[in-house]
Design a protein around this motif. Sequence first.
Motif, mmCIF file in Angstrom:
data_model
loop_
_atom_site.group_PDB
_atom_site.id
_atom_site.type_symbol
_atom_site.label_atom_id
_atom_site.label_comp_id
_atom_site.label_asym_id
_atom_site.label_seq_id
_atom_site.Cartn_x
_atom_site.Cartn_y
_atom_site.Cartn_z
ATOM 1 N N GLY A 187 16.678 44.805 66.881
ATOM 2 C CA GLY A 187 16.810 46.070 67.591
ATOM 3 C C GLY A 187 16.693 47.279 66.686
ATOM 4 N N GLY A 188 16.466 47.052 65.412
ATOM 5 C CA GLY A 188 16.357 48.159 64.476
ATOM 6 C C GLY A 188 17.706 48.547 63.902
ATOM 7 N N PRO A 189 17.696 49.304 62.803
ATOM 8 C CA PRO A 189 18.950 49.711 62.169
ATOM 9 C C PRO A 189 19.718 50.690 63.043
ATOM 10 C CG PRO A 189 17.098 50.860 61.174
ATOM 11 C CD PRO A 189 16.514 49.841 62.115
ATOM 12 N N PRO A 190 21.038 50.745 62.895
ATOM 13 C CA PRO A 190 21.818 51.702 63.688
ATOM 14 C C PRO A 190 21.429 53.130 63.323
ATOM 15 C CG PRO A 190 23.164 50.708 61.970
ATOM 16 C CD PRO A 190 21.879 49.943 61.998
ATOM 17 N N ALA A 191 21.394 53.964 64.319
ATOM 18 C CA ALA A 191 20.988 55.357 64.096
ATOM 19 C C ALA A 191 22.194 56.215 63.748
ATOM 20 C CB ALA A 191 20.308 55.901 65.341
ATOM 21 N N PRO A 192 22.076 57.042 62.711
ATOM 22 C CA PRO A 192 23.172 57.962 62.399
ATOM 23 C C PRO A 192 23.294 59.016 63.486
ATOM 24 C CG PRO A 192 21.247 58.455 61.046
ATOM 25 C CD PRO A 192 20.940 57.187 61.796
ATOM 26 N N PRO A 193 24.427 59.677 63.585
ATOM 27 C CA PRO A 193 24.595 60.705 64.619
ATOM 28 C C PRO A 193 23.585 61.830 64.427
ATOM 29 C CG PRO A 193 26.343 60.821 62.986
ATOM 30 C CD PRO A 193 25.602 59.556 62.714
ATOM 31 N N GLY A 194 23.166 62.409 65.528
ATOM 32 C CA GLY A 194 22.186 63.483 65.474
ATOM 33 C C GLY A 194 22.791 64.808 65.024
ATOM 34 N N LEU A 195 21.909 65.751 64.741
ATOM 35 C CA LEU A 195 22.336 67.070 64.268
ATOM 36 C C LEU A 195 23.227 67.766 65.290
ATOM 37 C CD1 LEU A 195 22.193 69.414 62.250
ATOM 38 C CD2 LEU A 195 20.052 70.121 63.359
#
Length: 215
Positions: A187-195
Amino acid sequence: MTDSSPTDSPRAQIKRQQIMAAARQLFLAQGYERTSTETIRQAAGISKQTLYVYFPSKVELLSAVVTEELAGFTLAQLRPAPTTLSELRAQLLGLAQGFTRQMMQPDALALLRLLIGEAVHLPELRGTLRRAFPARLLARVEALLSAAHTAGLINAPNLNLSARMLVGPVISFVALDGLLSDQPLGGGPPAPPGLETLTELVDLFLLTVAKGSRG
């Protein structure tokens, strides 16, 4: 006569990096327990004696690998102390962005999970975990708040507590969305929180240290 160590020379530093690169690859591929010093020695192409000159134990080698990996987060470029609230806001946001992006890289998360697992029964790794993960961010945020408080920009008489009020939520993204992510394989790497999310977080935090907010 000098007090420098034989492992401090440029050539020695190259050798040290060679050992750490081999250990990093093996730790990530097969974990700490299943990685022996002999396999590290072979992968690095060195003698056992050379390995122990640089790293007397496997624990010290893991500590060095994790510290280097997580120290890649430079806490953004150190800037002059903020002189306005907008400067403070921008620097805090930069720290939050840099920290979450670096710590949520797949290899950083893998090494962090490995370190947490081993630190449970290897007390000597707990200091490494604390220094590599929360302590550097906490110290930098506290330093920024101290400068802003001294300049009269904010009201933060308890600097450590105020810093923890921001650092805790920032780390929660790494812990909950990264370390404890239940995202399926592939599923891909976890996404960091957005700006936008981090901006809202920083703005909410600044309300807690706004002048006149206490006393």
